[in-house]
Motif scaffolding. Sequence first.
Motif, short mmCIF file in Angstrom:
data_model
loop_
_atom_site.label_atom_id
_atom_site.label_comp_id
_atom_site.label_asym_id
_atom_site.label_seq_id
_atom_site.Cartn_x
_atom_site.Cartn_y
_atom_site.Cartn_z
N ARG A 158 -4.99 -7.96 -8.92
CA ARG A 158 -4.12 -8.15 -7.74
C ARG A 158 -2.77 -8.74 -8.14
O ARG A 158 -1.75 -8.38 -7.54
CB ARG A 158 -4.86 -8.99 -6.71
N ASP A 197 -10.83 -9.72 -10.63
CA ASP A 197 -10.32 -9.50 -9.26
C ASP A 197 -8.94 -10.12 -9.09
O ASP A 197 -8.06 -9.55 -8.43
CB ASP A 197 -11.27 -10.11 -8.23
N ALA A 210 -6.77 0.49 -6.51
CA ALA A 210 -7.75 -0.55 -6.18
C ALA A 210 -8.08 -0.46 -4.69
O ALA A 210 -7.28 0.03 -3.90
CB ALA A 210 -7.19 -1.94 -6.50
N GLU A 211 -9.25 -0.93 -4.34
CA GLU A 211 -9.68 -0.99 -2.93
C GLU A 211 -9.60 0.38 -2.25
O GLU A 211 -9.36 0.48 -1.04
CB GLU A 211 -8.84 -2.01 -2.15
N TRP A 233 -3.51 -10.71 0.07
CA TRP A 233 -4.77 -11.10 -0.56
C TRP A 233 -4.90 -12.62 -0.55
O TRP A 233 -3.92 -13.34 -0.83
CB TRP A 233 -4.82 -10.62 -2.01
N ARG A 261 -0.22 -5.64 2.01
CA ARG A 261 -1.60 -6.13 1.89
C ARG A 261 -1.54 -7.58 1.41
O ARG A 261 -0.96 -7.87 0.37
CB ARG A 261 -2.37 -5.28 0.89
N ASP A 299 0.85 -1.19 0.00
CA ASP A 299 0.00 0.00 0.00
C ASP A 299 0.89 1.25 0.00
O ASP A 299 1.59 1.52 0.97
CB ASP A 299 -0.91 -0.01 1.23
N ASP A 359 -10.55 -12.56 -1.88
CA ASP A 359 -10.38 -11.30 -2.61
C ASP A 359 -10.36 -11.49 -4.11
O ASP A 359 -10.31 -10.52 -4.87
CB ASP A 359 -9.06 -10.62 -2.19
#
Length: 296
Positions: free
Chosen positions: A149, A145, A165-166, A135, A133, A126, A139
Amino acid sequence: MHEPLTSNVTDVALLFEGGGMRASYTSAVVAELLRERIHVDFVAGISAGSSNSVNYLARDAERARAAFVDFADDPRFGNWRTWVRGKGLFNAEYIYEHAGLPEADLPFDFATFEANPARLVLAGFDARTGETRWWDRSDMTSLGDLMVRVRASSTMPVLMPPVHAEGTVFVDGALGVDGGVPVTAADRAGFTKLLVVMTRERGYVKRPERFPAFYQRTFRRYPAVAEALLTRWRRYNATRERLFEMERSGDAYLFVPETMPVSNGERSVAKLAAAHALGLEQARREMPAIREFLGL
């Protein structure tokens, strides 16, 4: 009706290190594990290791190779022109979010991936908070999706634009807590035995970045990225030392390239193919020892 997919290794975590196009060498391990029908129930990857992870779980040896060898010949793969246009030296949006679609050039078998019972963990960084992060499958319930990622995990700073994203901004997961090898994912899942596919030679030691001011200037908006880039060498070297200690104690099997003939930015298909061939030769030689470690 097809037999349901199963795992035959449940007490060892399989971890894939990042390394950009150095994964041309280690994608051979994916191919050889699949050829040997070795199906590990917990897989984690960072950066290029994310691609190796998802190709392994889709049980697609051909795509594992193509993603880091033949695909580099695609004119949409990226170059200095796409970099100038802000799409990256590697055209990440195309590579990860378009090329894997069903009718595209490098289709990803999402149905097999989804049917595979194995757990998956990928890591991103991040850029706003400086946190890693993690995943998991919850997720990544659709192809879109999943691929956004994998792209976020693989987004090399400077060379590729960050991923939004997110509600936040992500760059390469290698900047995070482990420096490039997702050991923390295995720790969090409770594993004490690891099969680790590495992309640097045994004697490699990461050095501090030589131009700190460049990164501090480039990432003025995201100081956590600059800080992570400038301190990554410590985390990476510490992770490697921990893994070598686990190897000495018998708790880890490390696949370590005997030689690494390409850099993370290599674009020559001939050189990438040669790297894959070297990786395949080493993987085949080491497979009896890997099977023994896994109890197969």
